[in-house]
Design a protein around this motif. Structure first.
Motif, PDB file in Angstrom:
ATOM      1  N   ILE A 239       0.834  -1.206   0.000  1.00  0.00           N
ATOM      2  CA  ILE A 239       0.000   0.000   0.000  1.00  0.00           C
ATOM      3  C   ILE A 239       0.865   1.251   0.000  1.00  0.00           C
ATOM      4  O   ILE A 239       0.628   2.194  -0.770  1.00  0.00           O
ATOM      5  N   ASN A 240       1.878   1.274   0.833  1.00  0.00           N
ATOM      6  CA  ASN A 240       2.755   2.441   0.905  1.00  0.00           C
ATOM      7  C   ASN A 240       3.544   2.642  -0.387  1.00  0.00           C
ATOM      8  O   ASN A 240       3.905   3.767  -0.736  1.00  0.00           O
ATOM      9  N   THR A 241       3.809   1.553  -1.098  1.00  0.00           N
ATOM     10  CA  THR A 241       4.612   1.638  -2.324  1.00  0.00           C
ATOM     11  C   THR A 241       3.770   1.957  -3.550  1.00  0.00           C
ATOM     12  O   THR A 241       4.164   2.776  -4.388  1.00  0.00           O
ATOM     13  N   PHE A 242       2.573   1.341  -3.670  1.00  0.00           N
ATOM     14  CA  PHE A 242       1.807   1.426  -4.915  1.00  0.00           C
ATOM     15  C   PHE A 242       0.478   2.174  -4.795  1.00  0.00           C
ATOM     16  O   PHE A 242      -0.169   2.421  -5.803  1.00  0.00           O
ATOM     17  N   ASP A 243       0.058   2.496  -3.584  1.00  0.00           N
ATOM     18  CA  ASP A 243      -1.154   3.292  -3.375  1.00  0.00           C
ATOM     19  C   ASP A 243      -2.392   2.687  -4.049  1.00  0.00           C
ATOM     20  O   ASP A 243      -3.102   3.371  -4.788  1.00  0.00           O
ATOM     21  N   PRO A 244      -2.697   1.400  -3.787  1.00  0.00           N
ATOM     22  CA  PRO A 244      -3.868   0.786  -4.413  1.00  0.00           C
ATOM     23  C   PRO A 244      -5.159   1.132  -3.685  1.00  0.00           C
ATOM     24  O   PRO A 244      -5.148   1.567  -2.535  1.00  0.00           O
ATOM     25  N   GLU A 245      -6.264   0.888  -4.371  1.00  0.00           N
ATOM     26  CA  GLU A 245      -7.579   1.007  -3.742  1.00  0.00           C
ATOM     27  C   GLU A 245      -7.978  -0.287  -3.038  1.00  0.00           C
ATOM     28  O   GLU A 245      -8.791  -0.282  -2.115  1.00  0.00           O
ATOM     29  N   LYS A 246      -7.422  -1.401  -3.508  1.00  0.00           N
ATOM     30  CA  LYS A 246      -7.855  -2.714  -3.027  1.00  0.00           C
ATOM     31  C   LYS A 246      -6.699  -3.695  -3.139  1.00  0.00           C
ATOM     32  O   LYS A 246      -5.865  -3.591  -4.044  1.00  0.00           O
ATOM     33  N   ILE A 247      -6.651  -4.650  -2.204  1.00  0.00           N
ATOM     34  CA  ILE A 247      -5.753  -5.796  -2.323  1.00  0.00           C
ATOM     35  C   ILE A 247      -6.623  -7.045  -2.349  1.00  0.00           C
ATOM     36  O   ILE A 247      -7.473  -7.253  -1.477  1.00  0.00           O
ATOM     37  N   VAL A 248      -6.420  -7.862  -3.373  1.00  0.00           N
ATOM     38  CA  VAL A 248      -7.211  -9.078  -3.577  1.00  0.00           C
ATOM     39  C   VAL A 248      -6.328 -10.287  -3.297  1.00  0.00           C
ATOM     40  O   VAL A 248      -5.277 -10.451  -3.922  1.00  0.00           O
ATOM     41  N   PHE A 249      -6.744 -11.115  -2.343  1.00  0.00           N
ATOM     42  CA  PHE A 249      -5.987 -12.317  -1.981  1.00  0.00           C
ATOM     43  C   PHE A 249      -6.618 -13.558  -2.593  1.00  0.00           C
ATOM     44  O   PHE A 249      -7.842 -13.682  -2.664  1.00  0.00           O
ATOM     45  N   VAL A 250      -5.762 -14.498  -2.974  1.00  0.00           N
ATOM     46  CA  VAL A 250      -6.219 -15.785  -3.483  1.00  0.00           C
ATOM     47  C   VAL A 250      -5.212 -16.843  -3.052  1.00  0.00           C
ATOM     48  O   VAL A 250      -4.080 -16.528  -2.667  1.00  0.00           O
ATOM     49  N   GLY A 251      -5.613 -18.101  -3.127  1.00  0.00           N
ATOM     50  CA  GLY A 251      -4.713 -19.196  -2.788  1.00  0.00           C
ATOM     51  C   GLY A 251      -5.200 -19.956  -1.577  1.00  0.00           C
ATOM     52  O   GLY A 251      -6.158 -19.564  -0.903  1.00  0.00           O
ATOM     53  N   GLY A 252      -4.524 -21.057  -1.277  1.00  0.00           N
ATOM     54  CA  GLY A 252      -4.953 -21.924  -0.201  1.00  0.00           C
ATOM     55  C   GLY A 252      -5.068 -21.235   1.138  1.00  0.00           C
ATOM     56  O   GLY A 252      -5.977 -21.527   1.929  1.00  0.00           O
ATOM     57  N   VAL A 253      -4.184 -20.279   1.410  1.00  0.00           N
ATOM     58  CA  VAL A 253      -4.204 -19.610   2.709  1.00  0.00           C
ATOM     59  C   VAL A 253      -5.472 -18.775   2.884  1.00  0.00           C
ATOM     60  O   VAL A 253      -5.947 -18.571   4.007  1.00  0.00           O
TER      61      VAL A 253
END
Length: 307
Positions: A239-253
């Motif tokens: 977030i501090n590096t790329f200033d996104p609106e959203k982070i989308v997680f995927v995968g087994g975890v």
């Protein structure tokens, strides 16, 4: 109606699909990745599977606008080379774009698999209304696809977003890459299974850890809180590096569900540098195992841009 063929190459399996221009899969198949044969021989099997998918879907070749390939990095997407992915140890500087292109008279595009999946989530998934987001896959390894201002951030060779080897906490010990404390060596499914096995005193898989967590195993619950915290650290760094609106997680975890997402969200609310960054949404991906082939097909329709 135009179509694209999406190919998602992994260390254990290859998925191939015919996808229309709305992102709908018309036909899909999966074949095992045979690591005991030469890469060129495995690519010949992929070529045959592409033929079968085209025939099975009823799509005419003149309706196919291209073939998109998502593959693990490191790679050289500009020159169409799979360079040296750890899960495909024999695939060193393999010119997959040219090998596939010799057989099919359409453009062939190659992209990092996490980047391709990010395109899929932007196209028809969890980020359709978002021009700035980060797609993070937490599975056997950890990687990211970064969409900035509607454009896929690729880097010099197409390997941008390899956040699994960002150092988070050197005290966790050495990573397979040689550094100490990489995100992947702490929070990937592989790392979780290894450390949890030491905690419970027997060998367990990442799926076993999920069940132990759901059952309320006290040591595993405490350990997974630490893992969620580490994913929060990684999220704040992104977030501090790329200033996104959203982070989308995927995968087994991500199967750990709401406790994981809420833990990361709380960390972001507390530690992201900018007030707007603290409001960054933490969300689950929508496309699951289909993201790879849909994203590979999206390369042919959108070529990394939604502007």
């Amino acid at each position: 109606m135009n179509y694209a063929i999406g190919v998602d190459i992994g260390g254990t399996k290859v998925a191939v699909a015919a996808v229309n221009e709305q992102g709908t899969i018309i036909s899909r198949s999966v074949i095992p990745t045979n690591l005991d044969i030469a890469p060129e021989a495995m690519i010949a099997e992929i070529q045959q599977e592409i033929r079968r998918i085209i025939e099975r879907s009823g799509v005419h070749m003149d309706q196919v606008v291209g073939i998109g390939i998502g593959a693990p990095g490191p790679l050289d997407s500009k020159n169409g080379l799979i360079s040296c992915p750890p899960n495909l140890p024999a695939w060193v500087d393999i010119p997959i774009r040219d090998l596939i292109g010799r057989v099919f008279p359409v453009p062939v595009l190659l992209e990092n698999d996490a980047n391709a999946a990010a395109l899929a989530e932007k196209w028809i998934g969890a980020a359709t209304e978002t021009d700035n987001f980060i797609y993070i896959t937490v599975s056997t390894g950890i990687g990211a696809g970064i969409i900035s201002e509607g454009q896929l951030l690729k880097g010099m060779k197409g390997n941008a977003g390899d956040i699994g080897h960002a150092v988070i906490d050197p005290s966790f010990g050495e990573c397979v890459c040689g550094q100490s404390g990489c995100l992947e060596s702490i929070a990937s499914g592989t790392a979780i299974a290894k450390r949890a096995s030491a905690i419970v005193g027997r060998e367990v898989t990442a799926k076993d850890v999920f069940h132990l967590y759901k059952e309320g195993h006290p040591d595993i619950t405490a350990y997974m809180k630490d893992v969620f915290n580490v994913l929060g650290v990684a999220s704040v760094s992104m977030i501090n590096t790329f200033d996104p609106e959203k982070i989308v997680f995927v995968g087994g975890v991500s199967e750990f569900g709401e406790p994981m997402f809420e833990s990361i969200q709380q960390y972001v609310r507390r530690y992201a540098l900018n007030p707007t960054g603290r409001k960054t949404e933490i969300a689950a991906a929508k496309l699951g195992q289909n993201a790879g082939v849909i994203g590979a097909a999206a390369l042919c329709f959108h070529n990394g841009s939604f502007q």
